[in-house]
Write an enzyme that holds these catalytic residues in place. Structure first.
Site, PDB file in Angstrom:
ATOM      1  N   GLN A  54      -0.899  16.194   5.836  1.00 56.77           N
ATOM      2  CA  GLN A  54      -0.633  15.362   7.013  1.00 56.77           C
ATOM      3  C   GLN A  54      -1.846  14.486   7.338  1.00 56.77           C
ATOM      4  O   GLN A  54      -1.711  13.295   7.645  1.00 56.77           O
ATOM      5  CB  GLN A  54      -0.314  16.244   8.225  1.00 56.77           C
ATOM      6  CG  GLN A  54       1.049  16.917   8.148  1.00 56.77           C
ATOM      7  CD  GLN A  54       1.271  17.907   9.280  1.00 56.77           C
ATOM      8  OE1 GLN A  54       0.362  18.191  10.071  1.00 56.77           O
ATOM      9  NE2 GLN A  54       2.483  18.435   9.360  1.00 56.77           N
ATOM     10  N   LYS A  55      -3.016  15.097   7.287  1.00 53.20           N
ATOM     11  CA  LYS A  55      -4.223  14.350   7.625  1.00 53.20           C
ATOM     12  C   LYS A  55      -4.468  13.224   6.617  1.00 53.20           C
ATOM     13  O   LYS A  55      -4.935  12.138   6.987  1.00 53.20           O
ATOM     14  CB  LYS A  55      -5.433  15.287   7.663  1.00 53.20           C
ATOM     15  CG  LYS A  55      -6.646  14.664   8.301  1.00 53.20           C
ATOM     16  CD  LYS A  55      -6.406  14.353   9.769  1.00 53.20           C
ATOM     17  CE  LYS A  55      -7.496  13.482  10.355  1.00 53.20           C
ATOM     18  NZ  LYS A  55      -7.332  13.336  11.806  1.00 53.20           N
ATOM     19  N   VAL A  57      -2.174  11.542   5.086  1.00 56.16           N
ATOM     20  CA  VAL A  57      -1.244  10.473   5.461  1.00 56.16           C
ATOM     21  C   VAL A  57      -1.761   9.750   6.705  1.00 56.16           C
ATOM     22  O   VAL A  57      -1.736   8.514   6.797  1.00 56.16           O
ATOM     23  CB  VAL A  57       0.163  11.060   5.706  1.00 56.16           C
ATOM     24  CG1 VAL A  57       1.087  10.035   6.338  1.00 56.16           C
ATOM     25  CG2 VAL A  57       0.744  11.582   4.381  1.00 56.16           C
ATOM     26  N   HIS A  58      -2.272  10.510   7.650  1.00 55.28           N
ATOM     27  CA  HIS A  58      -2.814   9.945   8.884  1.00 55.28           C
ATOM     28  C   HIS A  58      -3.999   9.022   8.591  1.00 55.28           C
ATOM     29  O   HIS A  58      -4.096   7.909   9.119  1.00 55.28           O
ATOM     30  CB  HIS A  58      -3.242  11.103   9.795  1.00 55.28           C
ATOM     31  CG  HIS A  58      -3.774  10.670  11.117  1.00 55.28           C
ATOM     32  ND1 HIS A  58      -5.119  10.703  11.410  1.00 55.28           N
ATOM     33  CD2 HIS A  58      -3.153  10.189  12.210  1.00 55.28           C
ATOM     34  CE1 HIS A  58      -5.293  10.271  12.652  1.00 55.28           C
ATOM     35  NE2 HIS A  58      -4.126   9.950  13.156  1.00 55.28           N
ATOM     36  N   ALA A  59      -4.880   9.482   7.725  1.00 54.47           N
ATOM     37  CA  ALA A  59      -6.111   8.723   7.446  1.00 54.47           C
ATOM     38  C   ALA A  59      -5.839   7.461   6.633  1.00 54.47           C
ATOM     39  O   ALA A  59      -6.547   6.460   6.781  1.00 54.47           O
ATOM     40  CB  ALA A  59      -7.125   9.601   6.702  1.00 54.47           C
TER      41      ALA A  59
END
Lengths: 238, 238
Positions: A54-55, A57-59
């Site tokens: 998830q991180k 994708v977030h970054a």
């Protein structure tokens, strides 16, 4: 109403647009949370490894990136657990370059944060190797990577040097390696995965040519976040 | 041969792997050049705007990114020319956050480099706006963005605040804006393009959710690189 008061009222109305996104210091957290909510619609939210996906994708702002993360360890959760434990143990976070160091959150951990670049100038000059590779070898000679959270966001040669250090006996607590680019970046991450597997060092990396400082910092910050969750009793790591 | 000499010889052999990638300080330049050579096989190399497209691909490790860059100005070359001219004029480079500032090269220019974040704390507290938006407004009050190279790599609210400053009369020499993410990032860049067009401020941005600090720093560094080429007589900007 005085002119000054009037100006302030007007300003506060003007500011509503920004305020909508959050409030004062917690704004950054709020924007991040809203953003992570959207990410959680795109990436599974079931395992420790999913947090890292998830991180990523977030970054990167790219749902595709969830498929590009690789976890080296006895299982996918292993490097996330190891990294979280290292944050709780306040082990040093050691980055390759200044930009990655600048991206590591200052909150939620007591880990010293340092960068390799700037060390090993004499070694680089004497041998002709890259400054970043020399900086990693120099820190390693001083035992800095032993038990550390080793973060490489930019320099393939730093990742290759770190792989050599591991072959020579150094054991970081966890490696986060996401160098970006067209020259040796993918190969350097593959080499990290190979030595990580061979010598039992947990590692979080990615495949392909993409990556970079923002991604490396983001993934490391997620380990910090997981450590906060453990401290708050919201997460249990065996 | 003494044991020490032997160790040095062994070390130098071990180091060949890193040395292959380049030599001492020029190594970074050499790796970058090899990398850019590969990029030039993937991206056209005909116009000033192509330089920026190439750099976007180089910074992201993704050939696709050449299609995501947008140039706001009378033509695609306009913002590149304006940015290059501003570097030659040693105008300040003003970034939104520390990480972007850390990514701006220290070589090839005499521009002061500063960041917005850290300013405007009182304004943020009083109004509830984000710290990054407040920091941009605070710098703008002090005239910092007038004629500057305004670089936003991370914070959508900083880009929105900068757009407001332009509506209120501020004229940066050029804007480089590539905030990343799922909340307001694409919208904030669209808003930058709108005010840039309306008020004649040259701007380099991207479309989509991707972007980030590394990209913003990379594109800004390419303006620095273009300025060096002008100084060396390798590039002419009317």
């Amino acid at each position: 109403m005085t002119t000054e008061q009037d100006a302030t009222a007007k300003n506060n109305a003007d500011f509503a647009e920004y305020a909508d996104l959050g409030a004062t210091t917690s704004e950054a957290m709020e924007i991040a949370e809203t953003s992570m909510d959207r990410v959680r619609e795109l990436v599974p939210d079931e395992t420790l490894a999913d947090r890292i996906r998830q991180k990523a994708v977030h970054a990167t702002g790219d749902p595709e990136f969830q498929h590009l993360v690789r976890f080296t360890g006895s299982n996918d959760a292993k490097p996330v657990r190891a990294g979280t434990r290292a944050v709780l143990d306040e082990q040093p976070i050691v980055t390759d370059i200044t930009m990655v160091k600048a991206g590591i959150t200052g909150r939620g951990h007591g880990c010293p944060v340092r960068k390799a670049i700037g060390n090993g100038a004499e070694l680089a000059e004497r041998t002709g190797m890259t400054r970043t590779a020399a900086s990693v070898l120099e820190l390693d000679r001083n035992g800095v990577y032993e038990g550390a959270i080793a973060v490489i966001g930019n320099a393939p040669t730093a990742a290759l040097a770190l792989a050599d250090c591991i072959e020579d006996g150094t054991r970081p607590a966890v490696i986060v390696a996401t160098p970006v680019g067209f020259v040796k970046a993918a190969e350097s991450r593959k080499r990290i995965r190979t030595v990580a597997r061979e010598y039992g060092v947990p590692a979080i990396t990615n495949v392909g040519r993409r990556g970079g400082s923002g991604l490396a910092a983001g993934l490391t910050n997620e380990l910090v976040h997981a450590a906060s969750d453990v401290r708050n009793g919201d997460l249990d790591i065996p």
